[in-house]
Design a protein around this motif. Structure first.
Motif, PDB file in Angstrom:
ATOM      1  N   SER A  83      62.708  40.771 -33.051  1.00 13.32           N
ATOM      2  CA  SER A  83      62.807  40.365 -31.651  1.00 13.32           C
ATOM      3  C   SER A  83      62.432  38.895 -31.476  1.00 13.32           C
ATOM      4  N   LEU A  84      61.686  38.346 -32.421  1.00  6.42           N
ATOM      5  CA  LEU A  84      61.408  36.912 -32.489  1.00  6.42           C
ATOM      6  C   LEU A  84      61.867  36.447 -33.861  1.00  6.42           C
ATOM      7  N   LEU A  85      62.962  35.709 -33.892  1.00  5.40           N
ATOM      8  CA  LEU A  85      63.559  35.328 -35.170  1.00  5.40           C
ATOM      9  C   LEU A  85      62.800  34.170 -35.822  1.00  5.40           C
ATOM     10  N   PRO A  86      62.758  34.134 -37.154  1.00  7.49           N
ATOM     11  CA  PRO A  86      62.110  33.012 -37.844  1.00  7.49           C
ATOM     12  C   PRO A  86      63.019  31.788 -37.849  1.00  7.49           C
ATOM     13  N   GLN A  87      62.420  30.665 -38.166  1.00 11.39           N
ATOM     14  CA  GLN A  87      63.193  29.433 -38.291  1.00 11.39           C
ATOM     15  C   GLN A  87      64.120  29.497 -39.494  1.00 11.39           C
ATOM     16  N   GLU A  88      63.632  30.120 -40.567  1.00 16.36           N
ATOM     17  CA  GLU A  88      64.418  30.212 -41.794  1.00 16.36           C
ATOM     18  C   GLU A  88      63.906  31.356 -42.667  1.00 16.36           C
ATOM     19  N   ILE A  89      64.766  31.800 -43.568  1.00 23.73           N
ATOM     20  CA  ILE A  89      64.399  32.761 -44.601  1.00 23.73           C
ATOM     21  C   ILE A  89      64.580  32.053 -45.933  1.00 23.73           C
ATOM     22  N   VAL A  90      63.512  31.973 -46.710  1.00 26.30           N
ATOM     23  CA  VAL A  90      63.566  31.299 -48.010  1.00 26.30           C
ATOM     24  C   VAL A  90      63.477  32.360 -49.104  1.00 26.30           C
ATOM     25  N   VAL A  91      64.545  32.503 -49.871  1.00 25.98           N
ATOM     26  CA  VAL A  91      64.591  33.454 -50.978  1.00 25.98           C
ATOM     27  C   VAL A  91      64.456  32.678 -52.277  1.00 25.98           C
ATOM     28  N   HIS A  95      74.253  38.925 -64.317  1.00 28.40           N
ATOM     29  CA  HIS A  95      75.515  38.731 -63.602  1.00 28.40           C
ATOM     30  C   HIS A  95      75.447  39.366 -62.216  1.00 28.40           C
ATOM     31  N   GLU A  96      74.901  40.548 -62.149  1.00 28.06           N
ATOM     32  CA  GLU A  96      74.785  41.270 -60.876  1.00 28.06           C
ATOM     33  C   GLU A  96      73.962  40.480 -59.868  1.00 28.06           C
ATOM     34  N   ASP A  97      72.853  39.916 -60.321  1.00 26.76           N
ATOM     35  CA  ASP A  97      72.001  39.150 -59.413  1.00 26.76           C
ATOM     36  C   ASP A  97      72.632  37.822 -59.027  1.00 26.76           C
ATOM     37  N   SER A  98      73.395  37.231 -59.941  1.00 27.83           N
ATOM     38  CA  SER A  98      74.092  35.980 -59.611  1.00 27.83           C
ATOM     39  C   SER A  98      75.088  36.206 -58.481  1.00 27.83           C
ATOM     40  N   ILE A  99      75.783  37.339 -58.514  1.00 26.51           N
ATOM     41  CA  ILE A  99      76.727  37.684 -57.450  1.00 26.51           C
ATOM     42  C   ILE A  99      75.987  37.853 -56.120  1.00 26.51           C
ATOM     43  N   LYS A 100      74.872  38.560 -56.166  1.00 29.29           N
ATOM     44  CA  LYS A 100      74.095  38.795 -54.940  1.00 29.29           C
ATOM     45  C   LYS A 100      73.553  37.487 -54.357  1.00 29.29           C
ATOM     46  N   ILE A 101      73.048  36.609 -55.208  1.00 30.28           N
ATOM     47  CA  ILE A 101      72.524  35.323 -54.745  1.00 30.28           C
ATOM     48  C   ILE A 101      73.628  34.502 -54.083  1.00 30.28           C
ATOM     49  N   GLU A 102      74.819  34.517 -54.652  1.00 30.75           N
ATOM     50  CA  GLU A 102      75.944  33.783 -54.060  1.00 30.75           C
ATOM     51  C   GLU A 102      76.300  34.352 -52.693  1.00 30.75           C
ATOM     52  N   GLN A 103      76.196  35.669 -52.553  1.00 33.91           N
ATOM     53  CA  GLN A 103      76.453  36.299 -51.252  1.00 33.91           C
ATOM     54  C   GLN A 103      75.421  35.857 -50.221  1.00 33.91           C
ATOM     55  N   LEU A 104      74.157  35.784 -50.624  1.00 33.24           N
ATOM     56  CA  LEU A 104      73.083  35.388 -49.714  1.00 33.24           C
ATOM     57  C   LEU A 104      73.239  33.934 -49.265  1.00 33.24           C
ATOM     58  N   LYS A 105      73.759  33.091 -50.136  1.00 31.52           N
ATOM     59  CA  LYS A 105      73.939  31.671 -49.816  1.00 31.52           C
ATOM     60  C   LYS A 105      74.885  31.470 -48.638  1.00 31.52           C
ATOM     61  N   LYS A 106      75.736  32.445 -48.390  1.00 32.18           N
ATOM     62  CA  LYS A 106      76.721  32.325 -47.317  1.00 32.18           C
ATOM     63  C   LYS A 106      76.113  32.573 -45.939  1.00 32.18           C
ATOM     64  N   GLN A 107      74.887  33.112 -45.910  1.00 31.77           N
ATOM     65  CA  GLN A 107      74.222  33.338 -44.630  1.00 31.77           C
ATOM     66  C   GLN A 107      73.509  32.053 -44.204  1.00 31.77           C
ATOM     67  N   SER A 108      73.823  31.574 -43.021  1.00 29.06           N
ATOM     68  CA  SER A 108      73.381  30.250 -42.583  1.00 29.06           C
ATOM     69  C   SER A 108      71.867  30.110 -42.440  1.00 29.06           C
ATOM     70  N   ASN A 109      71.162  31.212 -42.205  1.00 26.64           N
ATOM     71  CA  ASN A 109      69.707  31.116 -41.994  1.00 26.64           C
ATOM     72  C   ASN A 109      68.907  31.346 -43.267  1.00 26.64           C
ATOM     73  N   ILE A 110      69.590  31.454 -44.399  1.00 28.00           N
ATOM     74  CA  ILE A 110      68.908  31.710 -45.672  1.00 28.00           C
ATOM     75  C   ILE A 110      68.982  30.488 -46.581  1.00 28.00           C
ATOM     76  N   LYS A 111      67.824  30.084 -47.089  1.00 28.63           N
ATOM     77  CA  LYS A 111      67.766  29.016 -48.085  1.00 28.63           C
ATOM     78  C   LYS A 111      67.422  29.636 -49.432  1.00 28.63           C
ATOM     79  N   ILE A 112      68.220  29.352 -50.432  1.00 27.00           N
ATOM     80  CA  ILE A 112      68.001  29.894 -51.775  1.00 27.00           C
ATOM     81  C   ILE A 112      67.386  28.827 -52.665  1.00 27.00           C
ATOM     82  N   ILE A 113      66.303  29.179 -53.336  1.00 26.43           N
ATOM     83  CA  ILE A 113      65.709  28.310 -54.358  1.00 26.43           C
ATOM     84  C   ILE A 113      65.749  29.070 -55.672  1.00 26.43           C
TER      85      ILE A 113
END
Length: 266
Positions: A30-38, A46-64
């Motif tokens: 109900s109160l959204l964060p400024q960002e989500i850092v994964v 390979h499976e996790d690489s695919i998932k990480i690429e999917q997460l990168k497409k979400q605008s509020n997620i930063k991948i490190i």
């Protein structure tokens, strides 16, 4: 829905089957964060690489992505050091939050000027309760009492970035308890919220009747007490007292696991 000055830190290690569930619980706040850092802690599959690429497409997620596996504590440190928010909320990739978790916790921390807070959590067994913010119960944490029992599962914790303390390098067990203890013992005010605002999907220890992880958890707690003693947060006498109490808890947990295992198989 409004956004808050909160960064959500989620360590990721081979979590492709649970990460979407965790992130959905953040996006449904109900109160959204400024960002989500994964922080991808070198899952390297390979499976996790695919998932990480999917997460990168979400605008509020930063991948490190890390170049080696450092463990959850060090992974969180990387996320914390890269955050410009006033608050940091921690979530593990296999847990979820109550929809009002950030709203309730942020409101209390702002009201009390708290530097750290945690709340009750439980196994997800039923539909989450609805809470009236004005009726939420909480109390100030006594640092000395906190040392006996970690009332702050990582999925429940929010801290101010101004605390400027981090998880202990190379420590992979009880690293969260150690950091919370250092913050509280440094005279930063902390509060415990009595309402259940986060959920897990497995028992906190001894899952499946196994004691291997339980022993590692026990050793990690003993190590935390010794580090607190070495850094001057607690006396040698108090450290020995806490270690003795932890040994008794370890014995009790083992007995409980054996008893539950026999009951299930009788």
């Amino acid at each position: 829905m409004s956004k808050s000055d909160i960064s959500v830190i989620i360590p990721y290690y081979k979590s492709s089957h649970t990460i979407d569930r965790a992130i959905a619980s953040v996006n449904n706040q109900s109160l959204l964060p400024q960002e989500i850092v994964v922080i991808d802690d070198y899952s390297n599959t390979h499976e996790d690489s695919i998932k990480i690429e999917q997460l990168k497409k979400q605008s509020n997620i930063k991948i490190i992505s890390l170049s080696e596996n450092l463990g959850p504590g060090e992974a969180r440190n990387v996320g914390m050091k890269g955050s410009d928010s006033t608050y940091i909320a921690f979530l593990d990739s296999d847990d979820i939050w109550h929809p009002d978790k950030l709203k309730i916790q942020h409101s209390i921390m702002e009201k009390e000027g708290a530097f750290i807070s945690g709340h009750a959590t439980e196994l997800l067994k039923k539909k989450p309760n609805k809470y009236n913010l004005q009726a939420v119960k909480y109390n100030k944490v006594n640092p000395r009492k906190f040392l006996f029992k970690n009332k702050f599962p990582t999925r429940s914790v929010m801290i101010r970035t101004s605390v400027d303390k981090f998880f202990h390098p190379n420590k992979r067990r009880s690293e969260d308890f150690l950091l919370w203890s250092e913050i509280l013992l440094s005279d930063y005010e902390g509060y415990f919220i009595k309402e259940v605002l986060a959920y897990s999907f497995k028992e906190p220890y001894g899952v499946g009747g196994l004691t291997k992880d339980l022993k590692k958890m026990h050793n990690g707690k003993i190590d935390s007490y010794k580090i607190l003693e070495k850094k001057g947060y607690i006396s040698s006498f108090y450290s020995k007292f806490l270690c003795s109490a932890e040994y008794l808890r370890y014995i009790y947990r083992n007995i409980k696991i054996i008893f539950n295992y026999k009951m299930k198989n009788s």
